[in-house]
Design an enzyme around this catalytic site. Structure first.
Site, PDB file in Angstrom:
ATOM      1  N   ASP A  29      -5.535  18.611 -20.743  1.00 29.72           N
ATOM      2  CA  ASP A  29      -6.442  17.840 -19.742  1.00 29.72           C
ATOM      3  C   ASP A  29      -5.259  18.029 -18.337  1.00 29.72           C
ATOM      4  O   ASP A  29      -4.406  17.896 -18.210  1.00 29.72           O
ATOM      5  CB  ASP A  29      -5.674  16.205 -20.307  1.00 29.72           C
ATOM      6  CG  ASP A  29      -4.606  15.722 -21.104  1.00 29.72           C
ATOM      7  OD1 ASP A  29      -3.962  16.014 -20.614  1.00 29.72           O
ATOM      8  OD2 ASP A  29      -4.476  15.153 -22.006  1.00 29.72           O
ATOM      9  N   ASN A  57      -1.368   4.020 -27.854  1.00 31.31           N
ATOM     10  CA  ASN A  57      -2.301   3.831 -28.373  1.00 31.31           C
ATOM     11  C   ASN A  57      -3.127   4.730 -29.032  1.00 31.31           C
ATOM     12  O   ASN A  57      -4.362   4.570 -29.471  1.00 31.31           O
ATOM     13  CB  ASN A  57      -3.215   3.629 -27.101  1.00 31.31           C
ATOM     14  CG  ASN A  57      -3.833   4.790 -26.404  1.00 31.31           C
ATOM     15  OD1 ASN A  57      -3.055   5.824 -27.116  1.00 31.31           O
ATOM     16  ND2 ASN A  57      -4.588   4.418 -25.023  1.00 31.31           N
ATOM     17  N   HIS A  95      -3.179   7.673 -28.568  1.00 32.95           N
ATOM     18  CA  HIS A  95      -4.550   8.924 -27.797  1.00 32.95           C
ATOM     19  C   HIS A  95      -3.955  10.178 -28.122  1.00 32.95           C
ATOM     20  O   HIS A  95      -2.633  10.897 -28.085  1.00 32.95           O
ATOM     21  CB  HIS A  95      -4.857   9.004 -26.579  1.00 32.95           C
ATOM     22  CG  HIS A  95      -4.055   9.343 -25.576  1.00 32.95           C
ATOM     23  ND1 HIS A  95      -3.983   8.557 -24.137  1.00 32.95           N
ATOM     24  CD2 HIS A  95      -2.835   9.769 -25.648  1.00 32.95           C
ATOM     25  CE1 HIS A  95      -2.870   9.033 -23.360  1.00 32.95           C
ATOM     26  NE2 HIS A  95      -1.711   9.772 -24.426  1.00 32.95           N
ATOM     27  N   GLU A 120      -8.692   8.501 -25.724  1.00 35.99           N
ATOM     28  CA  GLU A 120      -8.185   7.073 -26.066  1.00 35.99           C
ATOM     29  C   GLU A 120      -9.529   6.765 -27.245  1.00 35.99           C
ATOM     30  O   GLU A 120     -10.541   7.059 -27.121  1.00 35.99           O
ATOM     31  CB  GLU A 120      -8.531   6.486 -24.314  1.00 35.99           C
ATOM     32  CG  GLU A 120      -8.474   6.941 -23.037  1.00 35.99           C
ATOM     33  CD  GLU A 120      -6.666   6.603 -22.861  1.00 35.99           C
ATOM     34  OE1 GLU A 120      -6.082   6.898 -24.104  1.00 35.99           O
ATOM     35  OE2 GLU A 120      -6.092   6.910 -21.354  1.00 35.99           O
TER      36      GLU A 120
HETATM   37  P1  PGA Z   1       5.084  11.773 -24.224  1.00 31.53           P
HETATM   38  O1  PGA Z   1       2.541  11.626 -24.154  1.00 31.53           O
HETATM   39  O2  PGA Z   1       4.730  12.826 -24.854  1.00 31.53           O
HETATM   40  O3  PGA Z   1       5.428  11.548 -22.942  1.00 31.53           O
HETATM   41  O4  PGA Z   1       5.233  10.529 -24.776  1.00 31.53           O
HETATM   42  C1  PGA Z   1       2.865  11.882 -25.518  1.00 31.53           C
HETATM   43  C2  PGA Z   1       1.264  11.547 -24.608  1.00 31.53           C
HETATM   44  O5  PGA Z   1       0.342  10.646 -24.127  1.00 31.53           O
HETATM   45  O6  PGA Z   1       0.272  12.646 -25.197  1.00 31.53           O
END
Ligand code: PGA
Length: 259
Positions: free
Chosen positions: A82, A153, A155, A160
């Protein structure tokens, strides 16, 4: 690297390690093994890559193996999950910048083999760009190893809560929890991009192997629900429960609520 810490319940595809470093190094070695195996066969290794805090040690270890052990990335084709939309290409908070900074500029991957959803395409071009991204993944032979983190959350990528399990690459609205988490890189919520381009859950599900890496206590609640709760589009990572090619790799803090 120490050996596996424990397997708290009988899920063959769950590995819980004593430390975040052990878990990350284990993942880096899985990726390196694939790259080397494909080199022997004279073939490409197609990697689906992630950004964020979680994969940083994985990339450090891959760079170490490149520098010290001669691991070459010359046969690697990469597709990132992404990218914020819109965001200037030279913005230090873009995922493109992150990838170059944390991996690509330190190894011998060919620039034309790097794919990141395009932050520069105009609104009118987004749909074509997304279709093209999916086609490039298919043309490369599909993703061999998809590396995933997990958002608080649930995702995966920027899929999302509410994302369809058959979703493909597209423009998405970012969830408030995601924007709040992005505040570690942005000064205010108003500055955080409200959109992103993300590959879809269908794209992720088609990968030949999927590694979900989760590190630290702050991931323990969502890991518990994603692995042992209901499979629902409201918690996108729960889709992984039903996929046999998934390996969950955790440190003991992230796995502390599993039972
Ligand atoms: P993070 O993010 O590795 O910074 O915890 C993970 C994500 O949002 O997929």
């Amino acid at each position: 690297m120490s050996s596996n810490f424990k397997k708290p319940f009988s899920t063959p595809n769950l590995n819980i390690f004593e430390t975040s470093e052990d878990a990350s190094i284990y993942v880096a070695h899985l990726i390196a093994a694939l790259i080397r195996e494909r080199q022997k066969q004279g073939q490409h290794a197609v990697l689906g890559l992630a950004t964020g805090t979680t994969p940083k040690i994985v990339y450090q270890e891959l760079i170490r193996m490149h520098n010290i052990e001669g691991l070459s990335f010359s046969n690697v084709i990469s597709f990132n999950l992404d990218e914020y939309y819109p965001i200037p290409s030279n913005d230090e908070r873009s995922f493109s910048y992150f990838m170059h900074n944390h991996l690509f500029q330190h190894v011998d991957i060919a620039p034309h083999n790097i794919h990141i959803p395009n932050f520069n395409c105009s609104n009118a071009d987004i749909i074509n760009h997304c279709v093209d991204y999916d086609q490039k993944i298919i043309k490369a032979g599909g993703i061999d190893i998809q590396l995933l983190g997990i958002g608080r959350n649930g995702h995966i990528g920027f899929n999302e809560p509410g994302s369809d399990f058959d979703s493909v690459t597209r423009l998405v609205d970012l969830d408030m929890a995601t924007k709040e988490d992005a505040l570690r890189d942005f000064i205010s919520l108003e500055e955080v991009p409200s959109h992103a381009i993300s590959i879809g859950i269908h794209n992720i599900s088609r990968a030949k192997k999927i590694i979900l890496l989760a590190l630290g206590e702050r991931k323990s609640k969502i890991i518990k629900t994603a692995l042992q709760g209901e499979v629902t589009t409201m918690l996108p990572a729960s889709v992984l429960q039903d996929l046999s090619q998934v390996e969950f790799v955790l440190d003991k803090e992230a796995g502390m609520l599993l039972g």
